[in-house]
Design an enzyme around this catalytic site. Structure first.
Site, PDB file in Angstrom:
ATOM      1  N   ARG A   1      46.577 -78.853  47.706  1.00 15.14           N
ATOM      2  CA  ARG A   1      45.397 -79.576  48.170  1.00 15.14           C
ATOM      3  C   ARG A   1      44.425 -78.535  48.692  1.00 15.14           C
ATOM      4  NH1 ARG A   1      46.815 -83.236  45.514  1.00 15.14           N
ATOM      5  NH2 ARG A   1      47.387 -85.355  46.135  1.00 15.14           N
TER       6      ARG A   1
ATOM      7  N   GLU B   1      36.000 -81.367  47.599  1.00 16.69           N
ATOM      8  CA  GLU B   1      36.224 -81.764  46.225  1.00 16.69           C
ATOM      9  C   GLU B   1      35.437 -83.039  45.967  1.00 16.69           C
ATOM     10  OE1 GLU B   1      40.277 -82.704  44.306  1.00 16.69           O
ATOM     11  OE2 GLU B   1      40.498 -80.671  45.097  1.00 16.69           O
TER      12      GLU B   1
ATOM     13  N   HIS C   1      40.732 -80.318  39.526  1.00 14.02           N
ATOM     14  CA  HIS C   1      41.916 -81.114  39.897  1.00 14.02           C
ATOM     15  C   HIS C   1      42.526 -81.699  38.621  1.00 14.02           C
ATOM     16  CE1 HIS C   1      43.721 -83.172  43.674  1.00 14.02           C
ATOM     17  NE2 HIS C   1      44.605 -83.215  42.697  1.00 14.02           N
TER      18      HIS C   1
HETATM   19  C1  7N6 Z   1      44.319 -86.931  41.705  1.00 21.33           C
HETATM   20  C2  7N6 Z   1      45.507 -86.162  41.219  1.00 21.33           C
HETATM   21  C3  7N6 Z   1      48.858 -85.819  42.871  1.00 21.33           C
HETATM   22  O1  7N6 Z   1      49.020 -85.677  44.088  1.00 21.33           O
HETATM   23  O2  7N6 Z   1      47.037 -84.284  42.939  1.00 21.33           O
HETATM   24  C4  7N6 Z   1      47.607 -85.304  42.213  1.00 21.33           C
HETATM   25  O3  7N6 Z   1      49.666 -86.401  42.165  1.00 21.33           O
HETATM   26  C5  7N6 Z   1      46.658 -86.440  42.088  1.00 21.33           C
HETATM   27  C6  7N6 Z   1      43.085 -86.697  40.917  1.00 21.33           C
END
Ligand code: 7N6
Length: 295
Positions: free
Chosen positions: A213, A242, A261
């Protein structure tokens, strides 16, 4: 459809619009989706389980869900091959300096540049969950030394060494790392984990790879570190903020590789997700209550 196929004995309602969501959620005991806004949660009188379609659940109103006695599951395991391959690609991109090769090619310039070898490098993987594990599995044939970082280092892990967060061993690991892969959830401990102090500790030839993240990295400190050449480069699938605003300085660095992402998005994601959701529905059925999800 993938979920219906796996659960032929269940009533599966598909909600595609906010109005459909509001209508469907009233009677639903088990809901799967990306997120659950507060107003929808208000209407979810029968809800017992929210099966989040993401690996990370930090964006959910977790306290509110807990107050209402709603169990939350994540989709841990959904991102094995997709993110594992993305991370290997990012590591090799910097090892082989493909960005320099691409620039030469654009200029039709036949001139050598320095590439390096991954073999013999040290790769540190922060977070040894399903994604961290998939990265370690894929690193196996490359002859690298691996260090894992987890809350409970005493449990060991798939890496040559395992250290805890924020202790001396962690700083020592950072200093020895060539590729730092962030694969941890965003928590109180990991928010801002890679800050100015971390960048000072890291080797100037090291590369940061973030598929976790954005806020696990202090963005201002990252920009400052890149400007001062405190690290060799960064591969960022996630950023803070983001989406990354168009005028953000991170876009300008040639040694920063940015993807939107995107690492988890492959067509196979959906069937893996449906497997996980269906398995959780089965466990829910068997338990007769949310007791199966307490851990
Ligand atoms: C969101 C993707 C997750 O945590 O980061 C991914 O599965 C989600 C756009």
């Amino acid at each position: 459809d993938a979920i219906r196929d796996r659960l032929p004995d269940h009533t599966v309602a598909l909600a595609r619009t906010p109005a459909e969501e509001r209508a469907a959620i009233r009677d639903a005991r088990f809901v799967t989706g990306m997120t659950l806004e507060d107003d929808l949660l208000e209407a979810a009188d029968s809800l017992e389980v929210f099966a989040c379609a993401y690996a990370g659940t930090g964006h959910l109103p977790l306290d509110e869900l807990a107050d209402r006695g709603v169990a939350v599951t994540n989709a841990s395991g959904v991102h094995g091959p997709n993110i594992g391959e993305h991370v290997l690609g990012a590591i090799l991109y910097f090892t082989r300096r493909f960005h320099v090769g691409a620039r030469r090619q654009r200029r039709r310039e036949w001139r050598h540049y320095k590439a390096t070898e991954l073999q013999g490098s040290t790769v540190t993987v922060v977070g040894l969950g399903a994604i961290g594990q998939s990265v370690c599995d894929r690193l196996e044939p490359f002859g690298v030394d691996t260090i894992g970082v987890r809350y409970t280092p005493e449990k060991g892990g798939p890496t040559d060494e395992v250290v805890g967060f924020g202790d001396e061993a962690f700083d020592d690991a950072l200093a020895r790392t060539d590729y730092l892969v962030l694969a941890c959830p965003l928590t109180e401990t990991t928010r801002g984990l890679i800050d100015e102090e971390a960048f000072v500790t890291m080797d100037p030839e090291s590369v940061l790879i973030n598929i976790a993240r954005g806020p696990v990295v202090d963005t201002d400190a990252l920009v400052a570190a890149l400007r001062s050449n405190w690290i060799r480069g960064a591969s960022l699938d996630v950023t803070d903020p983001e989406p990354l605003p168009e005028e953000h300085p991170l876009w300008n660095f040639e040694n920063v590789q940015i993807t939107p992402h995107n690492a988890g998005h492959t067509p196979n994601y959906y069937s893996r997700l449906a497997d996980i959701v269906a398995e959780n529905v089965r466990r829910f059925d068997e338990s007769g209550s949310d007791a199966a999800f307490e851990n």
